[in-house]
Design a protein around this motif. Structure first.
Motif, PDB file in Angstrom:
ATOM      1  N   MET A 141     -32.553  14.107 -10.980  1.00 19.28           N
ATOM      2  CA  MET A 141     -33.661  14.865 -10.190  1.00 19.28           C
ATOM      3  C   MET A 141     -33.139  15.963  -9.735  1.00 19.28           C
ATOM      4  O   MET A 141     -33.650  17.136  -9.907  1.00 19.28           O
ATOM      5  N   GLU A 142     -31.758  16.171  -9.314  1.00 15.52           N
ATOM      6  CA  GLU A 142     -31.400  17.375  -8.745  1.00 15.52           C
ATOM      7  C   GLU A 142     -30.953  18.424  -9.656  1.00 15.52           C
ATOM      8  O   GLU A 142     -31.459  19.758  -9.825  1.00 15.52           O
ATOM      9  N   ALA A 143     -30.563  17.981 -11.001  1.00 16.20           N
ATOM     10  CA  ALA A 143     -30.124  18.951 -11.905  1.00 16.20           C
ATOM     11  C   ALA A 143     -31.275  19.357 -12.685  1.00 16.20           C
ATOM     12  O   ALA A 143     -31.297  20.610 -12.801  1.00 16.20           O
ATOM     13  N   THR A 144     -32.653  18.649 -12.648  1.00 19.72           N
ATOM     14  CA  THR A 144     -33.706  19.156 -13.430  1.00 19.72           C
ATOM     15  C   THR A 144     -34.365  20.194 -12.387  1.00 19.72           C
ATOM     16  O   THR A 144     -34.590  21.191 -12.770  1.00 19.72           O
ATOM     17  N   LEU A 145     -34.467  19.960 -10.768  1.00 18.37           N
ATOM     18  CA  LEU A 145     -34.780  21.051 -10.027  1.00 18.37           C
ATOM     19  C   LEU A 145     -33.962  22.203 -10.033  1.00 18.37           C
ATOM     20  O   LEU A 145     -34.379  23.172  -9.952  1.00 18.37           O
ATOM     21  N   GLU A 146     -32.694  22.069 -10.182  1.00 20.87           N
ATOM     22  CA  GLU A 146     -31.848  23.307 -10.163  1.00 20.87           C
ATOM     23  C   GLU A 146     -32.030  24.096 -11.065  1.00 20.87           C
ATOM     24  O   GLU A 146     -32.063  25.382 -10.947  1.00 20.87           O
ATOM     25  N   ARG A 147     -32.290  23.417 -12.393  1.00 21.70           N
ATOM     26  CA  ARG A 147     -32.445  24.317 -13.525  1.00 21.70           C
ATOM     27  C   ARG A 147     -33.666  24.920 -13.716  1.00 21.70           C
ATOM     28  O   ARG A 147     -33.897  26.125 -13.882  1.00 21.70           O
ATOM     29  N   LEU A 148     -34.767  24.369 -13.114  1.00 23.22           N
ATOM     30  CA  LEU A 148     -36.216  24.967 -13.204  1.00 23.22           C
ATOM     31  C   LEU A 148     -35.901  26.239 -11.960  1.00 23.22           C
ATOM     32  O   LEU A 148     -36.630  27.060 -11.986  1.00 23.22           O
ATOM     33  N   HIS A 200     -38.807  29.448 -11.820  1.00 22.00           N
ATOM     34  CA  HIS A 200     -40.167  28.865 -11.584  1.00 22.00           C
ATOM     35  C   HIS A 200     -40.350  28.773 -10.093  1.00 22.00           C
ATOM     36  O   HIS A 200     -39.420  28.523  -9.391  1.00 22.00           O
ATOM     37  N   ASP A 201     -41.869  28.525  -9.735  1.00 21.60           N
ATOM     38  CA  ASP A 201     -42.308  28.221  -8.550  1.00 21.60           C
ATOM     39  C   ASP A 201     -42.540  26.821  -8.225  1.00 21.60           C
ATOM     40  O   ASP A 201     -43.388  26.343  -8.859  1.00 21.60           O
ATOM     41  N   LEU A 202     -41.619  26.062  -7.495  1.00 20.54           N
ATOM     42  CA  LEU A 202     -41.803  24.811  -7.257  1.00 20.54           C
ATOM     43  C   LEU A 202     -42.532  24.356  -6.284  1.00 20.54           C
ATOM     44  O   LEU A 202     -42.153  24.848  -5.228  1.00 20.54           O
ATOM     45  N   TYR A 203     -43.474  23.334  -6.309  1.00 22.11           N
ATOM     46  CA  TYR A 203     -44.209  22.704  -5.485  1.00 22.11           C
ATOM     47  C   TYR A 203     -44.088  21.115  -5.427  1.00 22.11           C
ATOM     48  O   TYR A 203     -44.016  20.624  -6.386  1.00 22.11           O
ATOM     49  N   LEU A 204     -44.330  20.676  -4.250  1.00 16.04           N
ATOM     50  CA  LEU A 204     -44.398  19.112  -4.333  1.00 16.04           C
ATOM     51  C   LEU A 204     -45.987  18.614  -3.935  1.00 16.04           C
ATOM     52  O   LEU A 204     -46.447  19.237  -2.874  1.00 16.04           O
ATOM     53  N   TYR A 205     -46.489  17.622  -4.727  1.00 22.23           N
ATOM     54  CA  TYR A 205     -47.797  17.235  -4.488  1.00 22.23           C
ATOM     55  C   TYR A 205     -47.718  15.885  -4.298  1.00 22.23           C
ATOM     56  O   TYR A 205     -47.293  14.893  -5.543  1.00 22.23           O
ATOM     57  N   THR A 206     -47.812  15.145  -3.158  1.00 21.72           N
ATOM     58  CA  THR A 206     -47.554  13.854  -3.118  1.00 21.72           C
ATOM     59  C   THR A 206     -48.650  13.046  -2.381  1.00 21.72           C
ATOM     60  O   THR A 206     -49.361  13.686  -1.472  1.00 21.72           O
ATOM     61  N   GLY A 207     -48.745  11.737  -2.479  1.00 24.45           N
ATOM     62  CA  GLY A 207     -49.796  11.162  -1.870  1.00 24.45           C
ATOM     63  C   GLY A 207     -49.240  10.113  -0.788  1.00 24.45           C
ATOM     64  O   GLY A 207     -48.253   9.678  -0.636  1.00 24.45           O
ATOM     65  N   GLY A 208     -50.048  10.250   0.472  1.00 23.07           N
ATOM     66  CA  GLY A 208     -49.548   9.235   1.493  1.00 23.07           C
ATOM     67  C   GLY A 208     -49.648   9.719   2.963  1.00 23.07           C
ATOM     68  O   GLY A 208     -50.273  10.746   3.014  1.00 23.07           O
ATOM     69  N   ILE A 209     -48.981   9.421   3.863  1.00 25.59           N
ATOM     70  CA  ILE A 209     -49.031   9.851   5.179  1.00 25.59           C
ATOM     71  C   ILE A 209     -48.093  10.859   5.437  1.00 25.59           C
ATOM     72  O   ILE A 209     -46.864  10.782   5.043  1.00 25.59           O
ATOM     73  N   VAL A 210     -48.373  11.785   5.991  1.00 24.51           N
ATOM     74  CA  VAL A 210     -47.546  13.223   6.008  1.00 24.51           C
ATOM     75  C   VAL A 210     -45.879  13.116   6.612  1.00 24.51           C
ATOM     76  O   VAL A 210     -45.059  13.301   5.968  1.00 24.51           O
ATOM     77  N   THR A 211     -46.151  12.214   7.911  1.00 19.82           N
ATOM     78  CA  THR A 211     -44.795  11.994   8.539  1.00 19.82           C
ATOM     79  C   THR A 211     -43.822  11.167   7.482  1.00 19.82           C
ATOM     80  O   THR A 211     -42.438  11.253   7.610  1.00 19.82           O
ATOM     81  N   HIS A 212     -44.205  10.250   6.887  1.00 19.39           N
ATOM     82  CA  HIS A 212     -43.575   9.260   6.140  1.00 19.39           C
ATOM     83  C   HIS A 212     -43.035  10.061   4.743  1.00 19.39           C
ATOM     84  O   HIS A 212     -41.927   9.755   4.436  1.00 19.39           O
ATOM     85  N   GLN A 213     -43.848  10.905   4.240  1.00 20.12           N
ATOM     86  CA  GLN A 213     -43.687  11.536   2.899  1.00 20.12           C
ATOM     87  C   GLN A 213     -42.576  12.444   3.282  1.00 20.12           C
ATOM     88  O   GLN A 213     -41.493  12.676   2.640  1.00 20.12           O
TER      89      GLN A 213
END
Length: 250
Positions: free
Chosen positions: A116-123, A128-141
């Motif tokens: 995970m970390e090596a992939t994001l560091e490389r990108l 590149h512009d990185l965004y996180l798009y996730t499903g769930g409750i805001v506080t828990h995520q």
């Protein structure tokens, strides 16, 4: 020659960047053990319990989205189903125990997926512009994001939706004015990551989860307008995106 523009990359969180399904599987094992103990006098099997819970759980997600209540509720509803089926009286204490068991899945310490970390560091290093798009409750995520220090890569560029649908993704793309030709959705869920991305006409990468939830598995009937790749692991992503940029430039 013009410098290629950075790509806009939206990452799913659960079972793409961090483990998720395996924690639910741990709790479901405990749930099945409890029910088979309570219903020891009846012909109840581990497989029957899990199949009924899955049916009830998926129906709840369709109605309520990724709320924190639906999983504990699915345990109670499964318990009530078998109580009615076998004519066994329900118990308030047993139901309360199941609710607490269901809630316990949200207290487990999350772990990052391999690379995970090596992939994001490389990108990130590639611009590149990185965004996180996730499903769930805001506080828990947000709690999970902080626990694995993902804010280092995404900062405030995080979208959380209780219903992770094609409409939700379309709204994000429009509100942020993303250039679809250089926007990517990367995730494990065919239902909530890949099919919405294909409908939106953006590029997408499917990385199958180590342990997949049946809810995420649906047929793909969309025709890709951009690139649609399936990669075995996260570490394959930076090179795949780099190759696509080089191909587009040639």
């Amino acid at each position: 020659m013009n410098q290629p523009k950075p790509q806009i990359i939206l990452f799913d969180l659960d079972d793409t960047l961090i483990h998720c399904n395996k924690y639910f599987d741990i709790v479901l094992e405990q749930f099945s053990d409890l029910l088979r103990t309570w219903f020891a006098a009846y012909p109840l099997t581990d497989e029957t319990v899990k199949m009924k819970q899955l049916e009830i759980d998926i129906a709840g997600v369709h109605i309520h989205g990724f709320s924190m209540d639906h999983f504990p509720a699915s345990l109670v509803d499964t318990y009530r189903y078998f109580s009615d089926l076998f004519g066994r009286a329900t118990s308030v204490m047993e139901e309360e125990e199941l609710i607490e068991l269901g809630k316990s899945v949200y207290e487990l310490q999350v772990e990052p997926y391999p690379d995970m970390e090596a992939t994001l560091e490389r990108l990130k290093a590639d611009g590149h512009d990185l965004y996180l798009y996730t499903g769930g409750i805001v506080t828990h995520q947000q709690k999970k994001i902080r626990s694995v220090k993902l804010d280092r890569f995404f900062g405030e560029q995080v979208f959380v939706r209780q219903h992770k649908t094609a409409e939700a993704l379309e709204e994000i793309l429009q509100q942020n004015g993303f250039d679809r030709s250089r926007t990517w959705m990367i995730g494990n869920s065919i239902r909530t990551d890949i099919v919405p991305a294909l409908r939106a006409g953006i590029n997408c990468i499917h990385i199958p989860a180590i342990t997949e939830w049946e809810y995420n598995i649906v047929e793909i009937n969309e025709t890709p307008k951009g690139l649609f790749l399936e990669l075995p692991t996260l570490e394959s992503v930076p090179d795949a995106i780099a190759r696509s940029i080089e191909s587009a430039a040639s």
